[in-house]
Write a protein that holds these residues in place. Structure first.
Motif, short mmCIF file in Angstrom:
data_model
loop_
_atom_site.label_atom_id
_atom_site.label_comp_id
_atom_site.label_asym_id
_atom_site.label_seq_id
_atom_site.Cartn_x
_atom_site.Cartn_y
_atom_site.Cartn_z
N LEU A 173 0.83 -1.20 0.00
CA LEU A 173 0.00 0.00 0.00
C LEU A 173 0.86 1.26 0.00
CD1 LEU A 173 -2.69 -1.11 2.60
CD2 LEU A 173 -3.06 -0.83 0.14
N ARG A 174 1.91 1.24 0.80
CA ARG A 174 2.82 2.40 0.85
C ARG A 174 3.45 2.66 -0.51
NH1 ARG A 174 4.52 4.55 5.75
NH2 ARG A 174 3.91 3.43 7.64
N ARG A 175 3.84 1.63 -1.20
CA ARG A 175 4.47 1.80 -2.51
C ARG A 175 3.51 2.47 -3.49
NH1 ARG A 175 6.67 -3.92 -4.34
NH2 ARG A 175 6.93 -2.77 -6.32
N VAL A 176 2.24 2.05 -3.47
CA VAL A 176 1.27 2.66 -4.36
C VAL A 176 1.01 4.12 -3.97
CG1 VAL A 176 -1.11 2.56 -5.22
CG2 VAL A 176 0.18 0.45 -4.86
N LEU A 177 0.89 4.38 -2.67
CA LEU A 177 0.60 5.73 -2.20
C LEU A 177 1.78 6.68 -2.44
CD1 LEU A 177 -1.30 4.82 1.05
CD2 LEU A 177 -2.27 6.01 -0.92
N GLU A 178 2.99 6.15 -2.41
CA GLU A 178 4.14 6.98 -2.73
C GLU A 178 4.12 7.41 -4.20
OE1 GLU A 178 7.47 4.63 -1.60
OE2 GLU A 178 7.19 4.98 0.55
N LYS A 179 3.64 6.52 -5.06
CA LYS A 179 3.52 6.86 -6.48
C LYS A 179 2.36 7.83 -6.73
CE LYS A 179 5.15 2.32 -8.13
NZ LYS A 179 4.77 1.10 -8.89
N ASN A 180 1.33 7.74 -5.90
CA ASN A 180 0.12 8.52 -6.13
C ASN A 180 -0.42 9.03 -4.78
OD1 ASN A 180 -1.95 9.57 -7.79
ND2 ASN A 180 -3.27 7.83 -7.35
N PRO A 181 0.23 10.04 -4.19
CA PRO A 181 -0.11 10.50 -2.83
C PRO A 181 -1.36 11.38 -2.80
CG PRO A 181 1.69 11.79 -3.69
CD PRO A 181 1.39 10.75 -4.74
N VAL A 182 -2.51 10.76 -3.04
CA VAL A 182 -3.78 11.50 -3.06
C VAL A 182 -4.58 11.18 -1.80
CG1 VAL A 182 -3.84 11.54 -5.57
CG2 VAL A 182 -4.93 9.65 -4.35
N LYS A 183 -5.59 11.98 -1.54
CA LYS A 183 -6.52 11.71 -0.46
C LYS A 183 -7.58 10.71 -0.92
CE LYS A 183 -5.15 14.60 2.81
NZ LYS A 183 -4.77 14.15 4.19
N LEU A 184 -7.85 9.72 -0.09
CA LEU A 184 -8.90 8.75 -0.39
C LEU A 184 -10.25 9.39 -0.08
CD1 LEU A 184 -7.34 5.55 1.23
CD2 LEU A 184 -6.97 6.47 -1.06
N THR A 185 -11.05 9.59 -1.09
CA THR A 185 -12.32 10.30 -0.90
C THR A 185 -13.54 9.47 -1.23
OG1 THR A 185 -12.19 11.22 -3.13
CG2 THR A 185 -11.21 12.52 -1.35
N SER A 186 -13.35 8.23 -1.69
CA SER A 186 -14.50 7.40 -2.05
C SER A 186 -14.14 5.93 -1.92
CB SER A 186 -14.95 7.69 -3.49
OG SER A 186 -14.03 7.14 -4.41
N GLU A 187 -15.16 5.07 -1.94
CA GLU A 187 -14.92 3.63 -1.94
C GLU A 187 -14.20 3.18 -3.20
OE1 GLU A 187 -18.59 1.65 -1.21
OE2 GLU A 187 -18.61 2.14 0.93
N LEU A 188 -14.35 3.93 -4.28
CA LEU A 188 -13.64 3.58 -5.51
C LEU A 188 -12.14 3.81 -5.35
CD1 LEU A 188 -16.01 4.96 -8.30
CD2 LEU A 188 -15.99 2.71 -7.19
N ASP A 189 -11.76 4.87 -4.62
CA ASP A 189 -10.35 5.08 -4.32
C ASP A 189 -9.79 3.92 -3.50
OD1 ASP A 189 -10.33 7.51 -5.64
OD2 ASP A 189 -10.55 8.71 -3.82
N GLU A 190 -10.55 3.50 -2.49
CA GLU A 190 -10.12 2.38 -1.65
C GLU A 190 -9.97 1.11 -2.48
OE1 GLU A 190 -12.83 0.02 0.96
OE2 GLU A 190 -11.85 1.19 2.53
N GLN A 191 -10.92 0.88 -3.38
CA GLN A 191 -10.85 -0.30 -4.23
C GLN A 191 -9.64 -0.23 -5.16
OE1 GLN A 191 -14.25 -2.63 -5.91
NE2 GLN A 191 -13.89 -1.33 -7.70
N GLY A 192 -9.44 0.90 -5.80
CA GLY A 192 -8.31 1.05 -6.71
C GLY A 192 -6.98 0.88 -6.01
N LEU A 193 -6.88 1.40 -4.80
CA LEU A 193 -5.64 1.25 -4.02
C LEU A 193 -5.36 -0.21 -3.73
CD1 LEU A 193 -3.29 2.28 -2.29
CD2 LEU A 193 -4.93 2.72 -0.45
N GLN A 194 -6.39 -0.96 -3.35
CA GLN A 194 -6.20 -2.39 -3.06
C GLN A 194 -5.82 -3.17 -4.32
OE1 GLN A 194 -8.92 -4.25 0.05
NE2 GLN A 194 -10.13 -2.50 -0.62
#
Length: 265
Positions: free
Chosen positions: A168-189
């Motif tokens: 998760l950290r690796r993905v968030l480092e590439k794309n450090p955005v705020k999670l604002t929806s369930e779609l963001d949570e799904q895409g991150l996973q």
């Protein structure tokens, strides 16, 4: 499937239909995997006693865990304002039995037979993950890291000792955005599970992505069903002068008897 397995669910302050679906999901997993598996329901936002009462009778071996305060700190720093609406709770906690295969199911994802992808995942002996197919790509702000094939995090399988935090950290480092929806949570996973190799995929013909609204599928799959929208107490829109949640209720009533027969037959 002679592997040490842990099945977990996440549930919060959802509709009564959502808790009924959770009960069916638990019994379905019990039917598939039996007594040699660990089962945990992670509860947030409401007391454990209330969640248990709303769910009803489940196998004695199921554990209930208060996860309200267990979202990891590094995830909180990326949270938007919508956490109370369901965003982020699937990360609370990241792991319960790190040495076991971990299968996380949405409470409204009900299976009565193990899909082929889950069998292959458990039999592979490799550090493979598993995710569900969807009817269309819905990855929020992480779409560029998820590929073009539709995926759904209602089914998420991790191998033993999988370092979900690091992924998760690796993905968030590439794309450090705020999670604002369930779609963001799904895409991150989906992005985190796909960093090293593509996961096994539970196909929609086996576990359908089901609701009365296209492009969701109207019918259940051969081995299970994920009822989209079932958790909602209300939805902020209507169709032909009728509240959207009323269509969800009607659809559930049409399908529930068949699902009960599959789970308890």
């Amino acid at each position: 499937m002679e592997k040490e397995l842990h099945v977990r669910w996440t549930i919060g302050d959802v509709s009564k239909r959502g808790f009924e679906a959770l009960r069916l999901s638990i019994w379905g997993a019990w039917k598939m995997f039996g007594t040699g598996t660990n089962y945990t329901v992670c509860v947030n936002s409401i007391p454990l006693t209330k969640a248990r009462a709303l769910t009803g009778e489940v196998p004695d071996g199921v554990k209930w865990h208060d996860s309200t305060y267990e979202i990891p700190e590094f995830i909180k720093s990326y949270m938007g304002e919508n956490m109370a609406e369901g965003v982020g709770w699937k990360f609370a906690p990241l792991s319960i039995y790190p040495g076991k295969y971990s299968l996380a199911l949405d409470n409204d994802c009900i299976m009565w037979e193990a899909p082929d992808a889950i069998k292959k995942w458990l039999d592979s002996g490799e550090a493979d993950c598993v995710i569900a197919e969807d009817v269309r790509p819905c990855f929020g702000q992480f779409w560029q890291f998820c590929g073009s094939e539709p995926r759904n995090s209602g089914i998420r399988g991790l191998p033993p000792y999988f370092d979900l935090e690091e992924s998760l950290r690796r993905v968030l480092e590439k794309n450090p955005v705020k999670l604002t929806s369930e779609l963001d949570e799904q895409g991150l996973q989906v992005a985190a599970l796909s960093l090293n190799k593509q996961p096994f995929v539970v196909r929609v013909d086996e576990v359908s992505i089901c609701s009365p609204f296209p492009p969701h599928l109207p019918d259940v799959g051969k081995k299970g069903v994920h009822f989209v929208g079932l958790n909602a107490k209300q939805l902020p829109w209507s169709l032909d002068g009728r509240a959207a949640v009323d269509y969800i209720k009607e659809h559930w009533e049409k399908k529930r008897e068949f699902v009960y027969e599959k789970i308890f037959s």
